[in-house]
Design an enzyme around this catalytic site. Structure first.
Site, PDB file in Angstrom:
ATOM      1  N   ASN A   1     -58.792  16.963   6.489  1.00 12.24           N
ATOM      2  CA  ASN A   1     -59.934  16.900   5.704  1.00 12.24           C
ATOM      3  C   ASN A   1     -61.224  17.314   6.578  1.00 12.24           C
ATOM      4  O   ASN A   1     -62.176  17.435   6.222  1.00 12.24           O
ATOM      5  CB  ASN A   1     -60.265  15.886   4.969  1.00 12.24           C
ATOM      6  CG  ASN A   1     -60.357  14.586   5.761  1.00 12.24           C
ATOM      7  OD1 ASN A   1     -60.416  14.640   7.258  1.00 12.24           O
ATOM      8  ND2 ASN A   1     -60.615  13.477   5.033  1.00 12.24           N
TER       9      ASN A   1
ATOM     10  N   TYR B   1     -59.012  -0.739   8.887  1.00 10.92           N
ATOM     11  CA  TYR B   1     -57.939   0.384  10.008  1.00 10.92           C
ATOM     12  C   TYR B   1     -56.883  -0.461  10.096  1.00 10.92           C
ATOM     13  O   TYR B   1     -55.739  -0.139  10.231  1.00 10.92           O
ATOM     14  CB  TYR B   1     -58.754   0.616  11.443  1.00 10.92           C
ATOM     15  CG  TYR B   1     -57.945   1.503  12.100  1.00 10.92           C
ATOM     16  CD1 TYR B   1     -57.910   2.624  11.670  1.00 10.92           C
ATOM     17  CD2 TYR B   1     -57.334   1.087  13.437  1.00 10.92           C
ATOM     18  CE1 TYR B   1     -57.121   3.784  12.542  1.00 10.92           C
ATOM     19  CE2 TYR B   1     -56.783   1.928  14.309  1.00 10.92           C
ATOM     20  CZ  TYR B   1     -56.533   3.146  13.726  1.00 10.92           C
ATOM     21  OH  TYR B   1     -55.934   4.145  14.690  1.00 10.92           O
TER      22      TYR B   1
ATOM     23  N   ARG C   1     -66.031   5.965  20.816  1.00  6.00           N
ATOM     24  CA  ARG C   1     -65.056   5.130  21.720  1.00  6.00           C
ATOM     25  C   ARG C   1     -65.295   5.025  23.352  1.00  6.00           C
ATOM     26  O   ARG C   1     -66.351   5.942  23.716  1.00  6.00           O
ATOM     27  CB  ARG C   1     -63.452   5.827  21.785  1.00  6.00           C
ATOM     28  CG  ARG C   1     -62.866   5.023  20.481  1.00  6.00           C
ATOM     29  CD  ARG C   1     -61.631   5.635  20.106  1.00  6.00           C
ATOM     30  NE  ARG C   1     -61.665   7.121  19.608  1.00  6.00           N
ATOM     31  CZ  ARG C   1     -60.413   7.544  19.460  1.00  6.00           C
ATOM     32  NH1 ARG C   1     -59.137   6.964  19.167  1.00  6.00           N
ATOM     33  NH2 ARG C   1     -60.448   8.731  18.779  1.00  6.00           N
TER      34      ARG C   1
ATOM     35  N   GLY D   1     -61.932  15.629  12.396  1.00  5.08           N
ATOM     36  CA  GLY D   1     -61.079  16.801  12.876  1.00  5.08           C
ATOM     37  C   GLY D   1     -61.998  18.123  12.993  1.00  5.08           C
ATOM     38  O   GLY D   1     -62.864  18.087  12.315  1.00  5.08           O
TER      39      GLY D   1
ATOM     40  N   GLY E   1     -43.793  10.257  -0.087  1.00  8.43           N
ATOM     41  CA  GLY E   1     -43.233  10.759  -1.268  1.00  8.43           C
ATOM     42  C   GLY E   1     -42.742  12.069  -1.066  1.00  8.43           C
ATOM     43  O   GLY E   1     -41.712  12.328  -1.474  1.00  8.43           O
TER      44      GLY E   1
ATOM     45  N   ARG F   1     -39.035  13.593  -1.280  1.00  5.94           N
ATOM     46  CA  ARG F   1     -38.781  14.553  -2.119  1.00  5.94           C
ATOM     47  C   ARG F   1     -37.754  15.911  -1.443  1.00  5.94           C
ATOM     48  O   ARG F   1     -37.004  16.377  -1.861  1.00  5.94           O
ATOM     49  CB  ARG F   1     -40.080  15.242  -2.661  1.00  5.94           C
ATOM     50  CG  ARG F   1     -40.105  16.175  -3.899  1.00  5.94           C
ATOM     51  CD  ARG F   1     -41.195  16.420  -4.308  1.00  5.94           C
ATOM     52  NE  ARG F   1     -41.056  17.590  -5.381  1.00  5.94           N
ATOM     53  CZ  ARG F   1     -42.086  17.649  -6.415  1.00  5.94           C
ATOM     54  NH1 ARG F   1     -43.079  16.806  -6.602  1.00  5.94           N
ATOM     55  NH2 ARG F   1     -41.913  18.752  -7.268  1.00  5.94           N
TER      56      ARG F   1
HETATM   57  O1  LIG Z   1     -69.654   2.124  24.586  1.00  7.28           O
HETATM   58  C1  LIG Z   1     -68.575   1.401  24.397  1.00  7.28           C
HETATM   59  C2  LIG Z   1     -67.774   1.567  23.656  1.00  7.28           C
HETATM   60  C3  LIG Z   1     -66.796   0.632  23.724  1.00  7.28           C
HETATM   61  N1  LIG Z   1     -66.805  -0.481  24.532  1.00  7.28           N
HETATM   62  C4  LIG Z   1     -65.735  -1.485  24.399  1.00  7.28           C
HETATM   63  O2  LIG Z   1     -64.455  -0.838  24.951  1.00  7.28           O
HETATM   64  C5  LIG Z   1     -63.338  -1.347  24.479  1.00  7.28           C
HETATM   65  C6  LIG Z   1     -62.678  -0.244  23.857  1.00  7.28           C
HETATM   66  O3  LIG Z   1     -63.029   0.205  22.814  1.00  7.28           O
HETATM   67  P1  LIG Z   1     -62.769   1.677  21.885  1.00  7.28           P
HETATM   68  O4  LIG Z   1     -63.714   1.818  20.905  1.00  7.28           O
HETATM   69  O5  LIG Z   1     -62.607   2.745  22.980  1.00  7.28           O
HETATM   70  O6  LIG Z   1     -61.156   1.228  21.456  1.00  7.28           O
HETATM   71  P2  LIG Z   1     -60.665  -0.026  20.788  1.00  7.28           P
HETATM   72  O7  LIG Z   1     -59.781  -0.453  21.825  1.00  7.28           O
HETATM   73  O8  LIG Z   1     -61.587  -1.161  20.229  1.00  7.28           O
HETATM   74  O9  LIG Z   1     -60.023   0.509  19.504  1.00  7.28           O
HETATM   75  C7  LIG Z   1     -58.945   1.589  19.506  1.00  7.28           C
HETATM   76  O10 LIG Z   1     -57.750   0.985  19.635  1.00  7.28           O
HETATM   77  C8  LIG Z   1     -56.829   1.595  19.526  1.00  7.28           C
HETATM   78  C9  LIG Z   1     -56.645   2.752  18.803  1.00  7.28           C
HETATM   79  O11 LIG Z   1     -55.804   2.801  17.609  1.00  7.28           O
HETATM   80  C10 LIG Z   1     -57.930   3.381  18.199  1.00  7.28           C
HETATM   81  O12 LIG Z   1     -58.340   4.798  18.846  1.00  7.28           O
HETATM   82  C11 LIG Z   1     -59.054   2.492  18.361  1.00  7.28           C
HETATM   83  O13 LIG Z   1     -59.190   1.773  17.143  1.00  7.28           O
HETATM   84  C12 LIG Z   1     -63.778  -2.473  23.433  1.00  7.28           C
HETATM   85  O14 LIG Z   1     -63.987  -3.589  24.124  1.00  7.28           O
HETATM   86  C13 LIG Z   1     -65.335  -2.126  23.184  1.00  7.28           C
HETATM   87  O15 LIG Z   1     -65.984  -3.063  22.645  1.00  7.28           O
HETATM   88  C14 LIG Z   1     -67.843  -0.700  25.444  1.00  7.28           C
HETATM   89  O16 LIG Z   1     -67.697  -1.692  26.068  1.00  7.28           O
HETATM   90  N2  LIG Z   1     -68.812   0.298  25.403  1.00  7.28           N
END
Ligand SMILES: O=c1ccn([C@@H]2O[C@H](COP(=O)(O)OP(=O)(O)O[C@H]3OC[C@@H](O)[C@H](O)[C@H]3O)[C@@H](O)[C@H]2O)c(=O)[nH]1
Length: 425
Positions: free
Chosen positions: A145, A256, A297, A149, A213, A217
């Protein structure tokens, strides 16, 4: 005319024959591209011995048992060299080149050639899976969607006879005749999935019901991409598949992690009740080219901050841990899992564990920047530690990560650098 985004980086690995031979600057990138195909430089075979070169450099990805081996060069050519566009910095315009030449895909006998649906196939992980399945010679249908992506992630396959891209939201039913379904569709970065939590739950729950589903099918094999987040803020370390997790059902991450837990429940309900042939991968933190620069992330945040000379933002004290896997390892694992008979969940992740503070230092060193570290408040329910126990993956799939984090980071930094140069981010 603008500059052609080309590969002239002298630090490219020794194995990078294609890019290092691109020194005829009078030629357009399209010419070089077709020359490579004509000269047969894209030929590869599927010998397991070809994964590493004599000096232990990784030169191919995949596993002979799943016939998924492709040379790294082929993949690099797709994501490190945006060969389909010319950026003109004077007018800030991008010209998209029309090319009718595609990277060569394997020619499979009809009984080996599968019709494979990849939901979320235009996303970060999805698009790498699509590249591999295409190169392996299968017919690939992507539905996406485009919430997180991007069409560009798979733009190099549009028009190929083995490829279809359909804008569709998995929350709505979708009917198609396929042999396998890789169900990846769902925003995965915490800021994205928390942006519209109701939609995230709907995507996980209704999207998974719709795809199960469909699998029922048309009798397709169904692979769910679940997550290490099903373990929540774990009290067991490292996390094995037998651990039930420690999840706050009403916290900000619940949309999530609870969504994915229900998706797993649904998967096994369809298996037990309706005999759907299922596979479940629990994916740990993954990084690589095609992550969204602004996806929020830690890997993309830190690399972008370092490249721009900004301070790296650590949330909390930085002593929380994560274990990072490079995307090609994950794709190897997903394809192996799809092609085995094992139905229980399998962790896919790299057990190489870092504190976020150590990780920030690694990025600063890799990018060679004067950026410093700054701290921001920790997000609510942020897991304090995470590391996969991959014994099951090793025993069942014969899989373990091959990419050292540092090597994956080098390649990801290069990708973001190219994107910046090309005016794309
Ligand atoms: O700028 C940032 C971003 C994130 N972080 C920290 O870095 C760690 C990793 O954070 P991310 O957002 O990259 O990822 P998370 O581990 O929290 O979640 C991930 O887990 C596994 C996957 O399924 C998903 O991609 C995502 O939900 C966390 O402790 C977060 O608080 C920072 O310290 N600074």
């Amino acid at each position: 005319m603008g500059t052609i985004v080309n590969d002239t980086d002298s630090t490219e690995s020794k194995s990078n024959k294609l890019t290092s031979s691109n020194n005829d600057k009078s030629k357009g990138i399209e010419d070089l591209y077709t020359d490579k195909i004509r000269d047969g430089q894209w030929f590869w075979n599927t010998n397991a011995e070809q994964i590493f070169s004599e000096d232990s450099t990784i030169v191919a990805v995949g596993h002979a048992s799943a016939k998924s081996i492709v040379p790294l060069e082929l993949l690099r050519y797709i994501y490190l060299q945006p060969h389909d566009r010319i950026y003109d910095p004077n007018t800030h315009t991008i010209s998209y080149l029309q090319t009718r030449t595609y990277l060569p895909v394997k020619s499979l006998p009809p009984k080996e050639k599968k019709r494979i649906l990849v939901t979320g196939g235009a996303g970060f992980v999805g698009s790498h899976l699509v590249d591999r399945l295409m190169l392996m010679g299968h017919e690939v249908i992507v539905i996406d969607n485009f919430f997180t992506g991007r069409k560009n992630n798979v733009g190099h396959w549009i028009g190929h006879p083995n490829f279809e891209l359909i804008r569709h939201d998995v929350v709505d039913p979708f009917l198609i005749e396929v042999d396998q379904i890789y169900h990846l569709a769902c925003p995965a970065s915490p800021p994205h999935y928390q942006y519209n939590p109701i939609k995230t739950v709907k995507t996980s729950v209704m999207g998974t019901i719709n795809m199960l589903g469909l699998a029922k099918r048309v009798k397709a094999r169904f692979l769910l991409t679940s997550t290490s987040e099903v373990y929540g803020d774990p009290e067991e370390h490292p996390q094995a598949e037998t651990y039930w997790g420690n999840v706050n059902p009403i916290g900000p991450r619940a949309c999530y992690d609870e969504g994915k837990r229900v998706a797993e429940t649904l998967t096994y309900a369809y298996m037990n009740q309706d005999c759907v042939d299922v596979r479940v991968a629990r994916i740990f933190n993954t990084f690589g080219p095609r992550m969204n620069a602004n996806d929020g992330r830690v890997v993309s945040n830190f690399i972008m901050q370092a490249l721009k000379g900004e301070d790296l933002t650590i949330y909390g004290d930085g002593y929380q841990t994560r274990s990072f896997q490079y995307v090609h390892d994950l794709v190897d694992g997903l394809i192996l899992l799809m092609n085995t008979d094992y139905k229980e969940p399998i962790n896919l992740g790299n057990p190489d564990e870092y504190t976020i503070r150590e990780f920030a230092e690694l990025i600063i060193n890799e990018v060679n920047t004067s950026s410093k570290i700054t701290t921001l408040p920790a997000p609510k329910d942020d897991p304090k530690k995470r590391r996969p126990d991959i014994t099951r993956a090793e025993q069942i799939l014969g899989w373990k990560p091959r990419w050292p984090v540092k090597q994956g980071i080098e390649e990801t930094v290069k990708y973001f650098q190219r994107q910046l140069e090309a005016g794309l981010i």
